[in-house]
Design an enzyme around this catalytic site. Structure first.
Site, PDB file in Angstrom:
ATOM      1  N   SER A 157       0.843  -1.195   0.000  1.00 48.75           N
ATOM      2  CA  SER A 157       0.000   0.000   0.000  1.00 48.75           C
ATOM      3  C   SER A 157       0.884   1.253   0.000  1.00 48.75           C
ATOM      4  CB  SER A 157      -0.962  -0.046   1.187  1.00 48.75           C
ATOM      5  OG  SER A 157      -2.005   0.880   1.030  1.00 48.75           O
ATOM      6  N   ASP A 284      -9.641  -3.450  -6.324  1.00 44.29           N
ATOM      7  CA  ASP A 284      -9.151  -2.794  -5.107  1.00 44.29           C
ATOM      8  C   ASP A 284      -9.974  -1.534  -4.852  1.00 44.29           C
ATOM      9  OD1 ASP A 284      -7.749  -1.387  -3.143  1.00 44.29           O
ATOM     10  OD2 ASP A 284      -5.782  -1.889  -3.962  1.00 44.29           O
ATOM     11  N   HIS A 312      -7.978  -4.905  -1.484  1.00 44.65           N
ATOM     12  CA  HIS A 312      -6.790  -4.145  -1.090  1.00 44.65           C
ATOM     13  C   HIS A 312      -6.010  -4.958  -0.061  1.00 44.65           C
ATOM     14  CE1 HIS A 312      -4.314  -0.583  -0.672  1.00 44.65           C
ATOM     15  NE2 HIS A 312      -4.342  -0.754   0.647  1.00 44.65           N
TER      16      HIS A 312
END
Length: 343
Positions: A157, A284, A312
């Site tokens: 991320s 996502d 995600h």
């Protein structure tokens, strides 16, 4: 320079039927996924600007140890460095699953925490951010100076975006530090990601992030009264408003728009000269599929892996209650190609 490997055949990702969409594939692993037990040994590093970061080293179980653990020693064993996501750390589900796989390989692992993310408030009048490549450069070069074996860098991320920024900005020099890299669920287009998180069901994620970010921001104001506008910070309804008041000005950006524009990694992907795998699920919630790069948007050293599902940093698999093995297996299989004598 090393070209894109031809031997890596990533396994297809197929989500379990009981996690039908991007939200369930994101939320279930983070909240309810079974996290493996891994043991860490913490070090504290003093930063060049008088602050500190906490660094967690993977400690192998006694049965796997051939010698007393000495993470700083000069050894040939591969070292996997993981840069965590927004408000994450060594306790995050993805960190535990990846480090468990690193442990299973007999490799070494380390998770440097971004400032304020280790459970202690940092000292300097700053936090961390998506474009903090200078911090990553300092961390990786310190590790390189104390490691003779290959270093593989992974980022999840926010940490994936920072890692990609570092790789692109350093171009060929990055190959002197790391042998290969992997970014998982990185928000390659920060502006698009910020917009996606500012409405609808995605506000669930935003409120969760703002809960901890605002608490830290209040603590920072106790250290440095007047550092930013308290009332405007507390009134922020989404990450864009928070970043405009806090993140951007603290880290040298004129505004949230300037921050998202200059810190996004997508424009710099063609400059990367280290073998790099970029994994993004096309469902996502944090990054719309239409902004994901195609092969024409990257250079020869970058390989894109964009399964239709995964959420995600999710990628759960198997029958209920499922397992979180697809991501760590894929990452380690990719890195294994770049060992001096890959098996």
């Amino acid at each position: 320079m090393t070209a894109r490997p031809a031997t890596f055949l990533p396994p297809d990702y197929r989500p379990p039927r009981w996690l039908p969409d991007g939200h369930s594939q994101t939320i279930y692993p983070a909240l309810l996924g079974r996290r493996p037990h891994v043991e860490f040994r913490r070090e504290t590093w003093d930063t060049p600007d008088g602050d500190f970061v906490d660094v967690d080293w993977l400690v192998a179980p006694p049965a796997a140890q051939k010698a007393p653990p000495a993470p700083e020693a000069l050894v040939e064993t591969p070292l996997v460095v993981l840069f965590h996501g927004l408000e994450g750390g060594s306790g995050s589900h993805y960190a535990r699953t990846l480090m468990r796989e690193v442990e299973a390989q007999g490799w070494r692992g380390v998770i440097p925490h971004f400032r304020s993310c280790s459970g202690r408030m940092n000292r300097a009048p700053r936090f961390y951010h998506s474009g903090d490549s200078t911090e990553v450069d300092w961390m990786l070069r310190r590790l390189r100076a104390n490691t003779s074996g290959p270093i593989f860098a992974a980022g999840v991320s926010l940490g994936g975006n920072v890692l990609l920024r570092w790789l692109g900005e350093r171009e060929g020099h990055a190959a002197q530090v790391v042998s290969a890299a992997c970014a998982i669920s990185a928000p390659l287009d920060l502006r698009a990601g910020g917009l996606a998180l500012s409405h609808g069901f995605n506000m669930v994620y935003t409120r969760n992030f703002l809960g901890t970010l605002k608490k830290k921001a209040l603590a920072k104001l106790d250290q440095y009264p007047g550092l930013y506008d308290r009332d405007r910070m507390m009134a922020a309804r989404d990450l864009g408003e928070f970043d405009h008041v806090v993140t951007a000005p603290l880290h040298g950006y004129h505004s949230a728009f300037d921050y998202y524009t200059r810190a996004s990694s997508k424009p710099i992907l063609p400059a990367i000269e280290v073998p790099t795998l970029v994994i993004n699920a096309r469902n996502d919630p944090f990054q719309p599929a239409h902004v994901l790069p195609g092969d024409d948007d990257v250079g020869q050293h970058v390989r894109l892996l964009q399964p239709a599902h995964g959420g995600h940093v999710g990628f759960m698999s198997g029958p209920f209650p499922g397992g979180m093995t697809w991501m760590p297996h894929t990452v380690i299989d990719y890195f294994r190609q770049f060992l001096p004598n890959p098996a």
